[in-house]
Design a protein around this motif. Sequence first.
Motif: not given
Length: 341
Positions: A275-300, A235-236
């Motif tokens: 094959l193992a899958e990564i749930p969810g998707r990469v956030p679009g440009l308009a969905e990328r907040g400045a705070a926190g880790c962007r991988f958090a919603p998909r992270c186990a 996510a950039g």
Amino acid sequence: MDPVLDVDGLSVSFPGPRGTRLPAVEDLGFAVRPGETLAIVGESGCGKSATALALLGLLPPHATATARRLSIAGTELSSADPRTSPEIWRRQRGGRIAMIFQEPLTALNPVLTIGEQVAEAVRAHEPVSWRTARGRALDLLRRVRLPSPERCLEAYPHQLSGGMRQRVVIAMALACRPAVLVADEPTTALDVTVQARVLDLIGEIQRETRAALILITHDLGIVADRADRVLVMYAGRAVETRHARDLFAAPAHPYTRALLAARPRPGWTGPRPRLAEIPGRVPGLAERGAAGCRFAPRCASVLPECHTLRPGPRSVAGGEAACHRVAETTETEEPARAACA
């Protein structure tokens, strides 16, 4: 050895609603030395190609790129805007940094012969005649081992196969002996045998010229086989930058571990597991907040602070990773290695 490409604080943004700017790449930094290969990996939409285009000043006019430092072969370009200083960037492209594009059929001009296009790349940087440039073009086509180079010189792009077109693009990139080569998915749409030949050719030329290579790819097998260091983007943002052997032995970031776990396993015997899958998707440009880790919603392995605090880079073996759990992951290398073997 001093780096031939030195980047710090590179950011790329695109216009958003109501005058806002949407981040495609944020605060990216890396350096590549002569003869070294840096692989940039990540899912589609993570900013890999935007990074490559920014390095060559080829972003579309509505995009904005800034950097604290962008040095190519000793020339500082961080203050040179491609829109207001086009001549400065034209001298760099092809001369000091060149790109092998992802799709050669669209990278080549369909109404010009191969000879005209390669010769034009020479004349763009050297004050030579068309006759001399054409002779150089023929030498370059021979160097990339095109069959019947004299015939290819008179051919149009549509008359060549995909592998032959890719060799032409490589010849154009090498026309003026650049110090840095950027290869953006150079083997896309090629069959496995042709892929290996193209990659072998790029590696051979890199060894001859000592050019620094930035290899953008989704194929982790290629990365493991050919890269010296790896930059993992999500996510950039850079989430992990390490020596290839250390990253594959014990990936430190959960996203890197998920990418490695999702790859096919060669040599597997018996029934093949899903094959193992990564749930969810990469956030679009308009969905990328400045705070926190962007991988958090998909992270186990997410922690409460992952949603509110952006993790800074932390030292790990062979590089660094941006994760709040780095201290834990580096202490448990064996489980990570077993999961991603």
